[in-house]
Structures are given as C-alpha cells and as structure tokens.
Design a protein around this motif. Structure first.
Motif, mmCIF file in Angstrom:
data_model
loop_
_atom_site.group_PDB
_atom_site.id
_atom_site.type_symbol
_atom_site.label_atom_id
_atom_site.label_comp_id
_atom_site.label_asym_id
_atom_site.label_seq_id
_atom_site.Cartn_x
_atom_site.Cartn_y
_atom_site.Cartn_z
ATOM 1 N N UNK A 168 0.838 -1.201 0.000
ATOM 2 C CA UNK A 168 0.000 0.000 0.000
ATOM 3 C C UNK A 168 0.871 1.248 0.000
ATOM 4 N N UNK A 169 0.649 2.135 -0.938
ATOM 5 C CA UNK A 169 1.283 3.451 -0.885
ATOM 6 C C UNK A 169 2.800 3.443 -0.942
ATOM 7 N N UNK A 170 3.389 2.380 -1.480
ATOM 8 C CA UNK A 170 4.854 2.332 -1.483
ATOM 9 C C UNK A 170 5.436 2.591 -2.868
ATOM 10 N N UNK A 171 4.590 2.903 -3.844
ATOM 11 C CA UNK A 171 5.107 3.195 -5.185
ATOM 12 C C UNK A 171 4.706 4.605 -5.590
ATOM 13 N N UNK A 172 5.491 5.167 -6.509
ATOM 14 C CA UNK A 172 5.188 6.523 -6.952
ATOM 15 C C UNK A 172 3.924 6.521 -7.808
ATOM 16 N N UNK A 173 3.324 7.695 -7.960
ATOM 17 C CA UNK A 173 2.122 7.817 -8.784
ATOM 18 C C UNK A 173 2.446 7.350 -10.203
ATOM 19 N N UNK A 174 1.527 6.660 -10.823
ATOM 20 C CA UNK A 174 1.671 6.126 -12.182
ATOM 21 C C UNK A 174 2.775 5.085 -12.290
ATOM 22 N N UNK A 175 3.146 4.502 -11.174
ATOM 23 C CA UNK A 175 4.132 3.421 -11.203
ATOM 24 C C UNK A 175 3.643 2.282 -12.090
ATOM 25 N N UNK A 176 4.588 1.613 -12.732
ATOM 26 C CA UNK A 176 4.238 0.438 -13.533
ATOM 27 C C UNK A 176 3.712 -0.702 -12.658
ATOM 28 N N UNK A 177 3.945 -0.627 -11.355
ATOM 29 C CA UNK A 177 3.369 -1.633 -10.443
ATOM 30 C C UNK A 177 1.847 -1.600 -10.512
ATOM 31 N N UNK A 178 1.275 -0.436 -10.805
ATOM 32 C CA UNK A 178 -0.185 -0.317 -10.836
ATOM 33 C C UNK A 178 -0.786 -0.934 -12.098
ATOM 34 N N UNK A 179 0.076 -1.320 -13.034
ATOM 35 C CA UNK A 179 -0.381 -2.035 -14.229
ATOM 36 C C UNK A 179 0.070 -3.501 -14.203
ATOM 37 N N UNK A 180 0.717 -3.896 -13.133
ATOM 38 C CA UNK A 180 1.182 -5.287 -13.036
ATOM 39 C C UNK A 180 2.384 -5.578 -13.910
ATOM 40 N N UNK A 181 3.103 -4.511 -14.313
ATOM 41 C CA UNK A 181 4.212 -4.704 -15.257
ATOM 42 C C UNK A 181 5.551 -4.303 -14.657
ATOM 43 N N UNK A 182 5.663 -4.412 -13.352
ATOM 44 C CA UNK A 182 6.923 -4.132 -12.664
ATOM 45 C C UNK A 182 7.053 -5.095 -11.494
ATOM 46 N N UNK A 183 8.302 -5.380 -11.158
ATOM 47 C CA UNK A 183 8.560 -6.191 -9.960
ATOM 48 C C UNK A 183 9.699 -5.556 -9.171
ATOM 49 N N UNK A 184 9.634 -5.733 -7.866
ATOM 50 C CA UNK A 184 10.730 -5.365 -6.978
ATOM 51 C C UNK A 184 11.398 -6.659 -6.546
ATOM 52 N N UNK A 185 12.721 -6.640 -6.529
ATOM 53 C CA UNK A 185 13.487 -7.875 -6.347
ATOM 54 C C UNK A 185 14.582 -7.687 -5.303
ATOM 55 N N UNK A 186 14.771 -8.713 -4.491
ATOM 56 C CA UNK A 186 15.917 -8.792 -3.562
ATOM 57 C C UNK A 186 16.545 -10.167 -3.779
ATOM 58 N N UNK A 187 17.693 -10.441 -3.173
ATOM 59 C CA UNK A 187 18.303 -11.765 -3.350
ATOM 60 C C UNK A 187 17.439 -12.854 -2.717
ATOM 61 N N UNK A 188 17.481 -14.021 -3.328
ATOM 62 C CA UNK A 188 16.718 -15.164 -2.819
ATOM 63 C C UNK A 188 17.148 -15.500 -1.392
ATOM 64 N N UNK A 189 18.435 -15.386 -1.126
ATOM 65 C CA UNK A 189 18.940 -15.713 0.211
ATOM 66 C C UNK A 189 19.555 -14.486 0.875
ATOM 67 N N UNK A 190 18.787 -13.424 0.919
ATOM 68 C CA UNK A 190 19.306 -12.187 1.520
ATOM 69 C C UNK A 190 19.581 -12.397 3.008
ATOM 70 N N UNK A 191 20.675 -11.832 3.474
ATOM 71 C CA UNK A 191 21.030 -11.972 4.885
ATOM 72 C C UNK A 191 20.370 -10.890 5.728
ATOM 73 N N UNK A 192 19.931 -9.828 5.058
ATOM 74 C CA UNK A 192 19.353 -8.703 5.785
ATOM 75 C C UNK A 192 20.416 -7.769 6.340
ATOM 76 N N UNK A 193 21.668 -7.992 5.935
ATOM 77 C CA UNK A 193 22.749 -7.145 6.440
ATOM 78 C C UNK A 193 23.250 -6.168 5.379
ATOM 79 N N UNK A 194 22.350 -5.687 4.556
ATOM 80 C CA UNK A 194 22.746 -4.686 3.572
ATOM 81 C C UNK A 194 23.400 -5.299 2.349
#
Ligand SMILES: [Zn+2]
Length: 215
Positions: free
Chosen positions: A93-119
């Motif tokens: 909710x409310x985490x993308x900019x206005x007119x973000x491609x996320x609102x059309x289902x054509x964008x993804x946000x990605x992190x590592x599969x095995x992220x350690x959470x340490x930056x």
C-alpha cells in the motif's frame, strides 16, 4: 528519435549482437524483443519464481520472470499493487510513486533469494549482475525494460532492492496495458506470436529511465 525508429534501432542492435556473439555468456540478451497484444490478466506469480506470498503480475511478463529466475537468484517482494476486480487489494500500500508500472502489473521489486538482511553483501552479487544485464548503461535499459531502479537511483540499489519495469502501452493506473514488450523465451515452451509493430494512434512511453515513473 521517433519511437518506432528507436525500437527498430534497438532490434537491429540486438540482431547484430546475436550474430556476433554465438557463444554468448549465460544471461546475454535472449533475442530481439516482441510486442504482446494478447489480453493481459493479473495472475499469481508461479511457484517457480520465488516471491512473497500473494504477489501477482500481468501474466504476459511471467515467461520473462521465469527465464530470469532460472538465471539469477531472485526473490520478488512486490509485483502488481492495487485492487483486483473482486475488490481485494494486492501488493504493498502506498509504497510506489504515482503512475508506477506496479499499478499495471508490469513491474517487480526484487531482492536476493537468500538475503542476509545485512545490507549490500555477497548475497546481492547475483542481483547486481541482473541489474547490469538489464541496464548496461545508467538510464539506458536494455529492451524490453522501461525503467530499472538500482544503484544510482534513490531508494533503490544493492542492499535495498532492484526494480524492473517492462515497456508497455500507456495505460491508466490499475488498468491493463494494450501491449507489453517482452523478450522471447521460445526455448522454455512459450508459444511465439507473429511479430507486430506498435500500431499508430497511441503513444509509447519513452524509455531510458529519464523519469522514474516505474518506481
Ligand atoms: Zn518497484
């Protein structure tokens, strides 16, 4: 440069790349891109693409995501963001900019599969490789990507997240785009459609990451 010229030039350059680099390294450009006019639909991301529970995207980019997931250690944290026809809300909710491609289902946000959470640690190497493949030069994403958010883009980057947007026909927020540009993945059993050029009469969103609309 006119959009069609730009697209033709991109296709020509990709064709040259394909000819010159028969033994291309894994992760190289898969081939000239194409435009998918098949009707879009917001669907759950398949299990083969590691993702946060409940994440959804326009089904027309699923084959590309599957291809990426087979080559890079990705974990999708957000795809489509908005309401479904039944009123249920999907995505953050409310985490993308206005007119973000996320609102059309054509964008993804990605992190590592095995992220350690340490930056920004070694777990991010594969994501950095993916970012460099998708955007070899800052603000000049490889087709079919419209905008890449990573190092050098506020709120993105190693240790934060990678954003990928696909080029698509302009569409209002929370509506499906008429067409989506994708790279072909025929070797994964995806049916290829006859190549079609964008029709006249509607605008193509300028790519190049000049405006971070896809955030
Ligand atoms: Zn994003």
């Amino acid at each position: 440069m006119a959009d069609r010229q730009r697209v033709s030039r991109s296709i020509a350059l990709l064709a040259i790349a394909a000819i010159c680099c028969v033994a291309a390294p894994a992760g190289a450009a898969p081939a000239p891109t194409r435009y998918v006019y098949a009707t879009g639909e917001i669907v759950p991301i398949p299990a083969a693409i590691p993702h946060e529970e409940g994440d959804m995207v326009d089904r027309r980019i699923v084959p590309n995501l599957r291809w990426i997931a087979q080559r890079f250690p990705i974990y999708v944290t957000d795809g489509y963001s908005g309401k479904l026809p039944d009123g249920e809300h999907v995505g953050c909710h409310g985490c993308h900019v206005k007119h973000s491609d996320h609102y059309n289902g054509l964008a993804v946000d990605i992190v590592p599969l095995n992220a350690s959470g340490r930056g920004c640690d070694a777990a991010w190497r594969g994501i950095t490789r993916l970012a460099q493949w998708a955007e070899p030069v800052q603000n000049r994403p490889r087709a079919p990507f419209r905008w890449i958010g990573y190092d050098g883009d506020a709120g993105h980057g190693c240790g934060n997240h990678l954003h990928l947007s696909w080029e698509h026909a302009i569409a209002p927020m929370f509506e499906l785009a008429e067409w989506v540009e994708v790279f072909p993945v025929g070797d994964l059993g995806v049916t290829r459609e006859p190549k079609r050029q964008p029709r006249g009469g509607f605008s193509v969103v300028q790519s190049g990451g000049v405006t971070p609309r896809g955030d």
